[in-house]
Design a protein around this motif. Structure first.
Motif, PDB file in Angstrom:
ATOM      1  N   ARG A 157       0.701  -1.384  -0.197  1.00  0.00           N
ATOM      2  CA  ARG A 157      -0.063  -0.033   0.095  1.00  0.00           C
ATOM      3  C   ARG A 157       0.632   1.366  -0.354  1.00  0.00           C
ATOM      4  NH1 ARG A 157      -5.749  -0.893   3.818  1.00  0.00           N
ATOM      5  NH2 ARG A 157      -5.883  -2.393   2.877  1.00  0.00           N
ATOM      6  N   ALA A 158       2.103   0.960   1.175  1.00  0.00           N
ATOM      7  CA  ALA A 158       3.151   2.398   0.472  1.00  0.00           C
ATOM      8  C   ALA A 158       3.780   2.823  -0.025  1.00  0.00           C
ATOM      9  CB  ALA A 158       3.785   1.810   1.700  1.00  0.00           C
ATOM     10  N   LEU A 159       3.763   1.635  -1.060  1.00  0.00           N
ATOM     11  CA  LEU A 159       4.565   1.619  -2.750  1.00  0.00           C
ATOM     12  C   LEU A 159       3.725   2.028  -3.482  1.00  0.00           C
ATOM     13  CD1 LEU A 159       7.018   0.839  -4.433  1.00  0.00           C
ATOM     14  CD2 LEU A 159       5.985  -1.542  -4.313  1.00  0.00           C
ATOM     15  N   GLU A 160       2.298   2.084  -3.421  1.00  0.00           N
ATOM     16  CA  GLU A 160       1.203   2.372  -3.999  1.00  0.00           C
ATOM     17  C   GLU A 160       1.029   3.797  -4.121  1.00  0.00           C
ATOM     18  OE1 GLU A 160      -4.155   1.358  -5.091  1.00  0.00           O
ATOM     19  OE2 GLU A 160      -2.674   1.151  -2.821  1.00  0.00           O
ATOM     20  N   ALA A 161       1.533   3.601  -3.588  1.00  0.00           N
ATOM     21  CA  ALA A 161       1.020   5.167  -2.668  1.00  0.00           C
ATOM     22  C   ALA A 161       2.198   6.301  -3.223  1.00  0.00           C
ATOM     23  CB  ALA A 161       1.230   5.669  -1.430  1.00  0.00           C
ATOM     24  N   PHE A 162       3.036   5.940  -3.731  1.00  0.00           N
ATOM     25  CA  PHE A 162       4.676   6.345  -3.732  1.00  0.00           C
ATOM     26  C   PHE A 162       4.509   6.910  -5.290  1.00  0.00           C
ATOM     27  CE2 PHE A 162       8.298   5.548  -5.695  1.00  0.00           C
ATOM     28  CZ  PHE A 162       9.403   6.733  -5.428  1.00  0.00           C
ATOM     29  N   LEU A 163       3.974   5.569  -6.073  1.00  0.00           N
ATOM     30  CA  LEU A 163       3.912   5.907  -7.763  1.00  0.00           C
ATOM     31  C   LEU A 163       3.346   6.513  -7.930  1.00  0.00           C
ATOM     32  CD1 LEU A 163       4.388   1.574  -7.904  1.00  0.00           C
ATOM     33  CD2 LEU A 163       5.780   3.605  -8.672  1.00  0.00           C
ATOM     34  N   ARG A 164       2.092   6.322  -6.881  1.00  0.00           N
ATOM     35  CA  ARG A 164       0.638   7.183  -7.858  1.00  0.00           C
ATOM     36  C   ARG A 164       1.120   9.034  -7.196  1.00  0.00           C
ATOM     37  NH1 ARG A 164      -5.277   5.600  -7.719  1.00  0.00           N
ATOM     38  NH2 ARG A 164      -5.059   3.041  -7.378  1.00  0.00           N
ATOM     39  N   VAL A 165       1.748   9.049  -6.023  1.00  0.00           N
ATOM     40  CA  VAL A 165       1.994  10.585  -6.391  1.00  0.00           C
ATOM     41  C   VAL A 165       3.276  10.825  -7.383  1.00  0.00           C
ATOM     42  CG1 VAL A 165       3.400  12.321  -4.717  1.00  0.00           C
ATOM     43  CG2 VAL A 165       2.414  10.233  -3.235  1.00  0.00           C
ATOM     44  N   VAL A 166       4.035  10.202  -7.370  1.00  0.00           N
ATOM     45  CA  VAL A 166       5.430   9.742  -8.477  1.00  0.00           C
ATOM     46  C   VAL A 166       4.369  10.253  -9.723  1.00  0.00           C
ATOM     47  CG1 VAL A 166       6.898   9.772  -9.232  1.00  0.00           C
ATOM     48  CG2 VAL A 166       7.143   9.247  -7.789  1.00  0.00           C
ATOM     49  N   ARG A 167       3.532   9.403 -10.174  1.00  0.00           N
ATOM     50  CA  ARG A 167       2.655   9.219 -11.883  1.00  0.00           C
ATOM     51  C   ARG A 167       1.676  10.216 -12.169  1.00  0.00           C
ATOM     52  NH1 ARG A 167       1.954   3.017 -12.846  1.00  0.00           N
ATOM     53  NH2 ARG A 167       3.877   2.911 -12.867  1.00  0.00           N
ATOM     54  N   LEU A 168       1.393  10.748 -10.985  1.00  0.00           N
ATOM     55  CA  LEU A 168       0.423  12.140 -10.885  1.00  0.00           C
ATOM     56  C   LEU A 168       0.876  13.459 -10.674  1.00  0.00           C
ATOM     57  CD1 LEU A 168      -2.842  10.600  -9.001  1.00  0.00           C
ATOM     58  CD2 LEU A 168      -2.684  11.117 -11.682  1.00  0.00           C
ATOM     59  N   GLY A 169       2.055  13.611  -9.931  1.00  0.00           N
ATOM     60  CA  GLY A 169       2.779  14.475  -9.963  1.00  0.00           C
ATOM     61  C   GLY A 169       1.391  15.836  -9.221  1.00  0.00           C
ATOM     62  N   SER A 170       1.142  14.598  -7.675  1.00  0.00           N
ATOM     63  CA  SER A 170       0.397  15.536  -7.027  1.00  0.00           C
ATOM     64  C   SER A 170       0.323  14.689  -5.951  1.00  0.00           C
ATOM     65  CB  SER A 170      -0.462  16.874  -7.277  1.00  0.00           C
ATOM     66  OG  SER A 170      -1.089  16.737  -6.719  1.00  0.00           O
ATOM     67  N   ALA A 171       0.765  15.029  -4.500  1.00  0.00           N
ATOM     68  CA  ALA A 171      -0.190  14.012  -2.747  1.00  0.00           C
ATOM     69  C   ALA A 171      -1.638  14.138  -3.050  1.00  0.00           C
ATOM     70  CB  ALA A 171       1.381  15.354  -2.398  1.00  0.00           C
ATOM     71  N   ARG A 172      -1.456  15.555  -2.832  1.00  0.00           N
ATOM     72  CA  ARG A 172      -3.080  16.247  -3.502  1.00  0.00           C
ATOM     73  C   ARG A 172      -3.708  14.935  -3.988  1.00  0.00           C
ATOM     74  NH1 ARG A 172      -6.096  20.393  -1.158  1.00  0.00           N
ATOM     75  NH2 ARG A 172      -3.497  21.203  -0.584  1.00  0.00           N
ATOM     76  N   ALA A 173      -3.950  15.392  -5.614  1.00  0.00           N
ATOM     77  CA  ALA A 173      -4.325  13.818  -6.249  1.00  0.00           C
ATOM     78  C   ALA A 173      -4.076  12.705  -6.064  1.00  0.00           C
ATOM     79  CB  ALA A 173      -4.496  14.709  -7.816  1.00  0.00           C
ATOM     80  N   ALA A 174      -2.795  12.690  -5.642  1.00  0.00           N
ATOM     81  CA  ALA A 174      -2.720  11.138  -5.185  1.00  0.00           C
ATOM     82  C   ALA A 174      -3.582  10.944  -3.856  1.00  0.00           C
ATOM     83  CB  ALA A 174      -1.143  10.467  -5.461  1.00  0.00           C
ATOM     84  N   ALA A 175      -3.845  11.444  -3.189  1.00  0.00           N
ATOM     85  CA  ALA A 175      -4.549  10.988  -2.244  1.00  0.00           C
ATOM     86  C   ALA A 175      -5.916  11.323  -1.715  1.00  0.00           C
ATOM     87  CB  ALA A 175      -4.456  12.078  -0.985  1.00  0.00           C
ATOM     88  N   ALA A 176      -6.626  11.796  -3.285  1.00  0.00           N
ATOM     89  CA  ALA A 176      -7.882  11.665  -3.546  1.00  0.00           C
ATOM     90  C   ALA A 176      -8.012  10.761  -4.189  1.00  0.00           C
ATOM     91  CB  ALA A 176      -8.326  12.606  -4.949  1.00  0.00           C
TER      92      ALA A 176
END
Length: 293
Positions: free
Chosen positions: A9-28
């Motif tokens: 789950r932590a790895l998924e969060a990391f990948l999404r932040v990088v790919r989306l370019g935004s922590a806020r978008a990844a959290a959403a």
């Protein structure tokens, strides 16, 4: 001895932040609060013993170590997903709704789609060449390949080429006009311009030093293929990209004047950043970039 797996789950969060370019978008996307997302990233950093992001003013910036970690891990995660996909009987067809301009589709995309089908036989693409493609990205379209000057900054965009603007005519008309720009001869001609390249004629005219020149008429087309055919039939001078002219390979056509004029337009792949997490979009995006279409 079996290796310890990272917290997925932590790895998924990391990948999404990088790919989306935004922590806020990844959290959403993950349905997490910003603090919960940050905790997951912290768990991964603790596991790997590296600082993957710097944090300042609620923003997360990838560190050099974070980039190296992403470059090393992301291909293996994609390979894992592909391996699971290939071994699963429960996964059906993956469908991508893609907007494409017809000339790009015919000249550049369709000749290579067989390669994509071999790599990902479950991926099928619905092609849409209708109007207002950009406006429909994220609605009826998952992604699109468009001619743009500057993509919308809210979209994920990949530039696919750089172009020159050519003036193209039938060989007979080209011979009549000659090799040197003559405003008298050109002012008698009809110029043909694609709806997706509205500024191309002005760019070409100015670069040729013909700023005060006005043609007999400017006709507009919504089909690049028909525009090229109209030029081949002697109906006018088409203002098109060099790539369109070269790929057409139509011996009835000739380029006017040996002057390279940089185009204000390029082909771009665009989608919403969060849609990159959809497997059909991600597979097509990665293939498109790797294939160098």
């Amino acid at each position: 001895m079996s290796r310890r797996l990272p917290p997925l789950r932590a790895l998924e969060a990391f990948l999404r932040v990088v790919r989306l370019g935004s922590a806020r978008a990844a959290a959403a996307e993950l349905g997490l609060s910003p603090s919960a997302l940050s905790r997951r990233i912290g768990t991964l950093e603790e596991f790997v013993g590296r600082k993957l992001f710097t944090r300042a003013h609620q923003a997360m910036q990838l560190t050099d170590e974070g980039r190296a970690f992403y470059d090393a891990v992301a291909p293996h995660i994609e390979a894992l997903a592909a391996a699971v996909e290939s071994q699963s009987d429960n996964l059906g067809v993956m469908r991508l709704h893609l907007g494409v301009l017809p000339l790009f589709g015919g000249q550049r995309l369709f000749p290579r789609l067989g390669e994509l089908r071999k790599l990902h036989p479950r991926l099928h693409i619905d092609i849409d060449t209708g109007p207002h493609l950009l406006d429909r990205v994220g609605d009826t379209l998952d992604a699109a390949i468009l001619l743009l000057q500057h993509p919308d900054p809210s979209l994920h965009a990949v530039r696919l080429d750089h172009n020159s603007v050519y003036a193209i005519a039938s060989r007979e008309l080209a011979a009549e006009i000659g090799s040197t720009p003559d405003t008298v001869k050109l002012s008698r001609q009809t110029f043909l311009v694609h709806n997706e390249l509205p500024d191309s004629f002005g760019t070409w005219r100015d670069a040729m030093g013909l700023k005060t020149f006005e043609p007999a008429a400017v006709d507009h087309y919504d089909s690049g293929q028909l525009l090229l055919e109209a030029a081949a039939q002697g109906l006018g001078i088409a203002i098109m990209h060099d790539d369109h002219f070269k790929r057409a390979g139509d011996k009835r056509l000739a380029r006017l004047f040996d002057v390279d004029v940089p185009s204000p337009y390029s082909y771009w792949f665009v989608c919403r950043p969060r849609d990159l997490e959809q497997r059909p979009v991600r597979l097509f995006h990665d293939w498109l970039v790797d294939a160098g279409l």
